[in-house]
Write a protein that holds these residues in place. Structure first.
Motif, PDB file in Angstrom:
ATOM      1  N   PHE A   1       6.193   6.365  10.518  1.00 45.41           N
ATOM      2  CA  PHE A   1       5.838   5.373   9.600  1.00 45.41           C
ATOM      3  C   PHE A   1       5.662   4.200  10.843  1.00 45.41           C
ATOM      4  CE2 PHE A   1       6.353   1.158   7.449  1.00 45.41           C
ATOM      5  CZ  PHE A   1       5.340   1.199   6.969  1.00 45.41           C
ATOM      6  N   PHE A   2       6.557   3.720  11.678  1.00 47.79           N
ATOM      7  CA  PHE A   2       6.277   2.697  12.513  1.00 47.79           C
ATOM      8  C   PHE A   2       5.612   3.202  13.777  1.00 47.79           C
ATOM      9  CE2 PHE A   2       9.479   0.469  10.170  1.00 47.79           C
ATOM     10  CZ  PHE A   2       9.280  -0.822  10.143  1.00 47.79           C
ATOM     11  N   THR A   3       5.594   4.240  14.078  1.00 43.85           N
ATOM     12  CA  THR A   3       4.644   4.724  15.514  1.00 43.85           C
ATOM     13  C   THR A   3       3.529   5.163  15.048  1.00 43.85           C
ATOM     14  OG1 THR A   3       5.907   6.692  15.754  1.00 43.85           O
ATOM     15  CG2 THR A   3       6.973   4.892  16.609  1.00 43.85           C
ATOM     16  N   GLU A   4       3.046   5.639  13.986  1.00 43.51           N
ATOM     17  CA  GLU A   4       1.805   6.377  13.567  1.00 43.51           C
ATOM     18  C   GLU A   4       1.283   5.665  12.651  1.00 43.51           C
ATOM     19  OE1 GLU A   4       2.248  10.640  13.339  1.00 43.51           O
ATOM     20  OE2 GLU A   4       3.807  10.459  15.122  1.00 43.51           O
ATOM     21  N   GLU A   5       1.934   5.485  11.296  1.00 46.23           N
ATOM     22  CA  GLU A   5       1.063   5.134  10.104  1.00 46.23           C
ATOM     23  C   GLU A   5       1.030   3.739  10.051  1.00 46.23           C
ATOM     24  OE1 GLU A   5       1.155   5.825   5.335  1.00 46.23           O
ATOM     25  OE2 GLU A   5       2.854   6.580   6.341  1.00 46.23           O
ATOM     26  N   LEU A   6       1.597   3.092  10.407  1.00 45.92           N
ATOM     27  CA  LEU A   6       1.708   1.581  10.305  1.00 45.92           C
ATOM     28  C   LEU A   6       0.666   1.077  11.338  1.00 45.92           C
ATOM     29  CD1 LEU A   6       2.542  -1.091   8.960  1.00 45.92           C
ATOM     30  CD2 LEU A   6       4.529  -1.121  10.731  1.00 45.92           C
ATOM     31  N   PRO A   7       0.703   1.442  12.615  1.00 46.33           N
ATOM     32  CA  PRO A   7      -0.209   0.873  13.393  1.00 46.33           C
ATOM     33  C   PRO A   7      -1.721   1.291  13.180  1.00 46.33           C
ATOM     34  CG  PRO A   7       1.594   1.872  14.907  1.00 46.33           C
ATOM     35  CD  PRO A   7       1.756   2.251  13.380  1.00 46.33           C
TER      36      PRO A   7
ATOM     37  N   PHE B   1      14.099   1.585  21.073  1.00 43.39           N
ATOM     38  CA  PHE B   1      13.963   2.927  20.687  1.00 43.39           C
ATOM     39  C   PHE B   1      12.352   3.625  20.510  1.00 43.39           C
ATOM     40  CE2 PHE B   1      13.442   6.028  16.959  1.00 43.39           C
ATOM     41  CZ  PHE B   1      13.682   7.413  17.816  1.00 43.39           C
ATOM     42  N   LEU B   2      11.536   2.696  19.768  1.00 39.01           N
ATOM     43  CA  LEU B   2      10.247   2.805  19.843  1.00 39.01           C
ATOM     44  C   LEU B   2       9.484   2.731  21.005  1.00 39.01           C
ATOM     45  CD1 LEU B   2       9.367   1.064  16.208  1.00 39.01           C
ATOM     46  CD2 LEU B   2      10.143   3.222  16.598  1.00 39.01           C
ATOM     47  N   GLY B   3       9.977   1.517  21.844  1.00 38.55           N
ATOM     48  CA  GLY B   3       9.419   1.282  23.017  1.00 38.55           C
ATOM     49  C   GLY B   3       9.452   2.360  24.087  1.00 38.55           C
ATOM     50  N   LEU B   4      10.508   3.102  23.875  1.00 43.94           N
ATOM     51  CA  LEU B   4      10.988   3.934  25.162  1.00 43.94           C
ATOM     52  C   LEU B   4      10.624   5.267  24.638  1.00 43.94           C
ATOM     53  CD1 LEU B   4      14.579   2.860  26.218  1.00 43.94           C
ATOM     54  CD2 LEU B   4      12.604   2.735  27.673  1.00 43.94           C
ATOM     55  N   SER B   5      10.370   5.699  23.525  1.00 45.14           N
ATOM     56  CA  SER B   5       9.987   6.978  22.771  1.00 45.14           C
ATOM     57  C   SER B   5       8.628   7.011  22.998  1.00 45.14           C
ATOM     58  CB  SER B   5      10.629   7.384  21.516  1.00 45.14           C
ATOM     59  OG  SER B   5      10.325   6.441  20.591  1.00 45.14           O
ATOM     60  N   LYS B   6       7.933   5.803  22.849  1.00 47.35           N
ATOM     61  CA  LYS B   6       6.319   5.982  22.601  1.00 47.35           C
ATOM     62  C   LYS B   6       5.836   4.941  23.839  1.00 47.35           C
ATOM     63  CE  LYS B   6       5.099   8.463  19.137  1.00 47.35           C
ATOM     64  NZ  LYS B   6       4.030   9.374  19.041  1.00 47.35           N
TER      65      LYS B   6
ATOM     66  N   TYR C   1       0.912  -1.222   0.061  1.00 41.78           N
ATOM     67  CA  TYR C   1      -0.016   0.021  -0.127  1.00 41.78           C
ATOM     68  C   TYR C   1       0.865   1.179   0.008  1.00 41.78           C
ATOM     69  CZ  TYR C   1       0.905   0.680   5.106  1.00 41.78           C
ATOM     70  OH  TYR C   1       1.505   1.096   6.274  1.00 41.78           O
ATOM     71  N   TYR C   2       0.374   2.383  -0.387  1.00 45.64           N
ATOM     72  CA  TYR C   2       0.921   3.693  -0.411  1.00 45.64           C
ATOM     73  C   TYR C   2       1.029   4.217   0.988  1.00 45.64           C
ATOM     74  CZ  TYR C   2       2.480   8.614  -1.509  1.00 45.64           C
ATOM     75  OH  TYR C   2       3.175   9.392  -1.609  1.00 45.64           O
ATOM     76  N   SER C   3       2.444   4.643   1.573  1.00 50.05           N
ATOM     77  CA  SER C   3       2.618   5.070   2.631  1.00 50.05           C
ATOM     78  C   SER C   3       2.833   6.717   2.399  1.00 50.05           C
ATOM     79  CB  SER C   3       4.105   4.371   3.282  1.00 50.05           C
ATOM     80  OG  SER C   3       4.403   5.416   4.188  1.00 50.05           O
ATOM     81  N   PHE C   4       2.005   7.489   3.214  1.00 50.26           N
ATOM     82  CA  PHE C   4       2.162   8.740   3.091  1.00 50.26           C
ATOM     83  C   PHE C   4       3.240   9.517   3.763  1.00 50.26           C
ATOM     84  CE2 PHE C   4      -2.371   7.961   2.167  1.00 50.26           C
ATOM     85  CZ  PHE C   4      -2.564   9.093   1.201  1.00 50.26           C
TER      86      PHE C   4
END
Length: 266
Positions: free
Chosen positions: A102-108, A138-143, A8-11
């Motif tokens: 992408f990993f913390t907002e769009e993908l979820p 990094f993702l876990g500790l920043s979010k 799919y297209y990622s914005f």
């Protein structure tokens, strides 16, 4: 289990992306039986979901090709999501793609809108190997409001040490540090430094549970023991495991099973 590839297209990335998704289904591990199909699978409430990250040189297909992650997802009744991050350390790159966004907002948001996964923090996990081990923490500790648990296998957890060891090297160093970070010499104490992020989470009382494992013959072993020492000084409850092994799929195949048992005991 149901295993599928989505394109799919990622914005946030400004191009099409491929992701692999594993959804556990009510059949047994070996065969479908009338008894097995009576199992309760919480599709309406939402399945727990693991975002599983690849390492350098890898992509969305790495875990599918080199491990038995499908069987383990079925065993633990967890959805698994795998996407590509180039060699970005899962950052919003200074000159490049916004992989953190992408990993913390769009993908979820995409996964939650299409697949029967839970939106609850307590059901959302992240894990990875090597570069992806750093990425998971990094993702876990920043979010921390988003992920309940984060696990690293053979992770490049000390990013400053990784930079010092690989800067200026063309042999086995795929990271374009000056494209990832505006100033790679200023990683320590920055938003990319895991101990800085850890201290922030601890200060506000919102730490995800942490797990890390490394082989004793691995070239990132010193990075992991350095982080272990820093965490011990902080009185951390992070789980650290080590054992014989190198930076390879023999180790990761064995330890992803331990990670899933830690995340979702059965």
């Amino acid at each position: 289990m149901a295993s599928m590839n989505c394109n799919y297209y990622s914005f946030s990335l400004k191009h099409n992306v491929d992701i692999n998704i594993i959804i556990p289904t009510p059949e047994g591990n070996e065969q479908i039986t009338s008894e097995e199909t009576q199992k309760a699978y919480p599709y309406e409430a939402g399945l727990p979901v693991l975002y599983l990250l690849h390492g350098a040189y890898g992509d969305h297909s790495s875990w599918m090709r080199f491990s038995n992650i499908e069987r383990y997802a079925q065993k633990h009744c967890v959805a698994v999501v795998m996407a590509s991050a180039d060699n970005s350390f899962y950052q919003d790159m200074y000159c490049g793609n916004k992989y953190y966004t992408f990993f913390t907002e769009e993908l979820p948001a995409f996964v939650q809108s299409i697949f029967p996964v839970s939106k609850r923090r307590e059901d959302t996990f992240v894990a990875g190997l090597s570069m992806g081990g750093y990425g998971a923490w990094f993702l876990g500790l920043s979010k921390p409001e988003q992920y309940a648990k984060a696990a690293s296998l053979s992770g490049a957890l000390d990013l400053e040490m990784a930079y010092e060891q690989t800067k200026g090297s063309d042999d086995g160093a795929p990271f374009h540090w000056d494209r990832i970070f505006q100033d790679p010499t200023a990683i320590k104490g920055s938003d990319a430094d895991l101990m800085t992020l850890y201290d922030r989470c601890e200060k506000v009382g919102n730490l995800p549970e942490l797990y890390f494992a490394c082989g004793t013959e691995d070239f990132v072993y010193d990075m992991n023991t350095s982080i272990r020492t820093q965490l011990e000084e902080r009185g951390s409850k992070a789980v650290y495991v080590e054992g014989p092994g190198q930076h390879d799929w023999y180790f990761w195949e064995a330890y992803i099973q331990k990670v899933l048992q830690w995340m979702l005991p059965v």
